[in-house]
Write a protein that holds these residues in place. Structure first.
Motif, mmCIF file in Angstrom:
data_model
loop_
_atom_site.group_PDB
_atom_site.id
_atom_site.type_symbol
_atom_site.label_atom_id
_atom_site.label_comp_id
_atom_site.label_asym_id
_atom_site.label_seq_id
_atom_site.Cartn_x
_atom_site.Cartn_y
_atom_site.Cartn_z
ATOM 1 N N TYR A 217 0.933 -1.270 0.109
ATOM 2 C CA TYR A 217 0.019 -0.047 0.083
ATOM 3 C C TYR A 217 0.626 1.127 -0.072
ATOM 4 O O TYR A 217 0.602 2.048 -0.870
ATOM 5 N N PRO A 218 1.841 1.598 0.913
ATOM 6 C CA PRO A 218 2.695 2.545 0.594
ATOM 7 C C PRO A 218 3.416 2.700 -0.527
ATOM 8 O O PRO A 218 3.872 3.853 -1.014
ATOM 9 N N ARG A 219 3.918 1.601 -0.880
ATOM 10 C CA ARG A 219 4.727 1.602 -2.308
ATOM 11 C C ARG A 219 3.813 2.202 -3.388
ATOM 12 O O ARG A 219 4.298 2.981 -4.198
ATOM 13 N N LEU A 220 2.542 1.853 -3.685
ATOM 14 C CA LEU A 220 1.613 2.538 -4.692
ATOM 15 C C LEU A 220 1.416 3.907 -4.209
ATOM 16 O O LEU A 220 1.533 4.880 -5.137
ATOM 17 N N LEU A 221 1.027 4.550 -2.881
ATOM 18 C CA LEU A 221 0.983 5.644 -2.716
ATOM 19 C C LEU A 221 2.463 6.405 -3.263
ATOM 20 O O LEU A 221 2.427 7.836 -3.605
#
Length: 523
Positions: free
Chosen positions: A346-350
């Motif tokens: 999730y943080p990688r996408l953001l």
């Protein structure tokens, strides 16, 4: 056919079999190699160090592991340690084979004394042992024996309880659970050395400890040996093939892993774990539509599989369905706070989408969950670099470099950004990555690592572009990351950099069109 008689046992060196009368003793490969070593050194006291060096080679194993393997061999041979017929323990010194082996003539089944036997046999058996140990098993499918030769379900209730409890902890899958599962399976194997379910369970637990929780790659090597034994015992076992695939997966042998996952699916089309794992590797190789199709199959078999949901979200992200992917990531992030892969995704996408402040907030939430993962630290390091400057990020690159992992990527980044790598070291690292690729390690991230060595240390942007091209040819598709990451600042000045990004995006567009031809637009 080369046969050796040891008391009432016949050891067939060509077929790696040990028989007693008409009954075959199902020795695992490592136990056979250990027995062969004792046969090579009859009546000589062999220390634990000598046994480890001969049987395990340069792989580091503890004395406890060697003793455990000797215990397994004794159990298989029905050799009572208190009154041994074959292997004697010499207190404080080591072990020895009590009897002198006798070569059986090819023209006769009766044992025949031969004054030249010892030297001839030692030379021959040594070659057999060395060739067996050095053979690279991941490149070919192992041949098998009749599955009826092994007791796949041990009838003793104590062994069954150990296996059931091990499988229970393995199914939970958290770090402590895996560490609970491993000794349970090991104890089951001590009770029943030829138990297929115990071998597969231990292999999977060891591999999972490497892939998920960054234990030493030596565990994955051990997992491979166990899985190889299981596939040799039962060539029709889908579970054993999946375990073998997983061990290759955790060692970095992407294509060998994919081949065995697909074989596991051929043997059992309901093996949803093999299906989802194959889907993941196909996604890594940029075979996105086929990967999504396999994920759909796995989801139909096990509807509540959140790892399949995570993989589908990743595929949708790469297919440019970003809002749909983000929605799925966020849901999973809230529902499964302990899942290490979800906490990375999730943080990688953001971050890749340029939502830096939100990505930073999410990563800090992950850190509060006590998730110690290299990718989490690296994402945070790059966020800090962009938001506060390179100097402030070094602490986080250092944290990532200190997490135990089977790869060298995080350590390389820390050395690169602190300018502590010589040209010679950079050249050696790039050469090692190219060699590893030739040997079957096809992970694209390796060439991202090589690209950064060329760009930052060698300051050869032309070569860096070539290496980055290799990464994309192996399946790397994250053009958004290449656009935003400060690690590619120097390379973005190269005139062909954005042309390469255009090629990546064109490929993704083509895959998206192919996807929409097969599936409705995702919600």
């Amino acid at each position: 056919m080369s046969q050796i008689q040891v008391l009432d046992l016949i050891v067939n060196l060509d077929d790696f079999k040990v028989t007693k009368g008409d009954i075959e003793i199902g020795l695992p490969k490592l136990s056979f190699e250990l027995f062969t070593y004792f046969i090579l050194n009859p009546e000589s006291i062999c220390t634990l160090e000598e046994i480890s060096a001969a049987v395990w080679g340069d792989r580091v194993v503890s004395n406890e592991t060697v003793v455990q393997r000797i215990t397994l061999l004794r159990k298989a041979l029905n050799d009572d340690p208190k009154s041994p017929r074959f292997i004697e323990s010499v207190r404080g010194r080591g072990y020895r084979l009590l009897v002198k082996p006798v070569r059986i003539s090819e023209s006769s089944q009766a044992p025949k004394a031969d004054s030249k036997f010892t030297l001839l046999f030692a030379a021959f058996a040594f070659l057999i042992l060395v060739s067996t140990m050095l053979f690279s098993t991941f490149k070919s499918r192992p041949s098998g024996t009749d599955s009826n030769q092994i007791n796949t379900v041990d009838t003793t209730s104590s062994t069954n309880r150990l296996i059931q409890r091990g499988n229970y902890y393995l199914s939970i899958g958290q770090k402590d659970n895996i560490e609970h599962a491993i000794p349970l399976f090991e104890e089951a194997l001590l009770d029943a050395p030829s138990n297929l379910e115990a071998m597969v369970g231990l292999s999977l637990a060891l591999s999972k400890s490497v892939c998920r929780y960054n234990h030493s790659i030596s565990r994955a090597v051990r997992a491979e040996k166990l899985a190889q034994q299981a596939t040799l015992f039962d060539t029709s076992s889908s579970k054993a093939q999946r375990a073998l695939a997983y061990s290759f997966d955790c060692q970095g042998y992407l294509q060998a892993a994919l081949d065995h996952y697909l074989l596991a699916i051929e043997l059992d089309d309901q093996n949803h774990k093999a299906i989802s794992s194959a889907a993941h590797l196909l996604e890594v190789k940029s075979k996105l539509v086929k990967a999504f199709s396999l994920n759909q199959r796995a989801k139909a078999i096990q509807p509540d599989n959140h790892m399949v949901d995570l993989q589908s979200a990743r595929i949708l992200e790469l297919l440019n369905f970003v809002p749909q992917a983000k929605k799925r990531y966020e849901t999973l992030f809230n529902l499964y706070p302990d899942n290490v892969f979800i906490n990375e995704a999730y943080p990688r996408l953001l971050y890749s989408q340029g939502q830096l402040s939100k990505a930073k907030t999410v990563v800090e939430k992950v850190l509060n969950r006590d998730i110690e993962r290299i990718d989490v630290f690296l994402i945070y390091a790059e966020l800090i670099w962009l938001l506060e400057g390179k100097g402030a990020s070094i602490t986080w690159f250092e944290k990532a470099s200190k997490v135990k992992d089977r790869g060298s990527y995080a350590r390389s980044l820390y050395l690169i950004i602190t300018d502590t790598v010589t040209d010679e070291v950079a050249e050696a690292k790039i050469t090692a990555i190219e060699k590893a690729t030739r040997e079957g390690n096809f992970w694209p991230i390796n060439y991202i690592e090589a690209t950064l060595y060329a760009s930052w240390v060698l300051e050869d942007q032309e070569r860096a572009m070539t290496l980055l091209g290799y990464a994309t040819s192996l399946g790397y598709l994250n053009s958004e990351y290449l656009t935003i990451s400060p690690l590619f600042t120097k390379l973005r000045k190269h005139p062909n950099f954005f042309k390469l990004l255009d090629n990546i995006n064109q490929k993704r567009d083509q895959l998206a069109r192919k996807f929409l031809a097969a599936y409705p637009p995702p919600e």
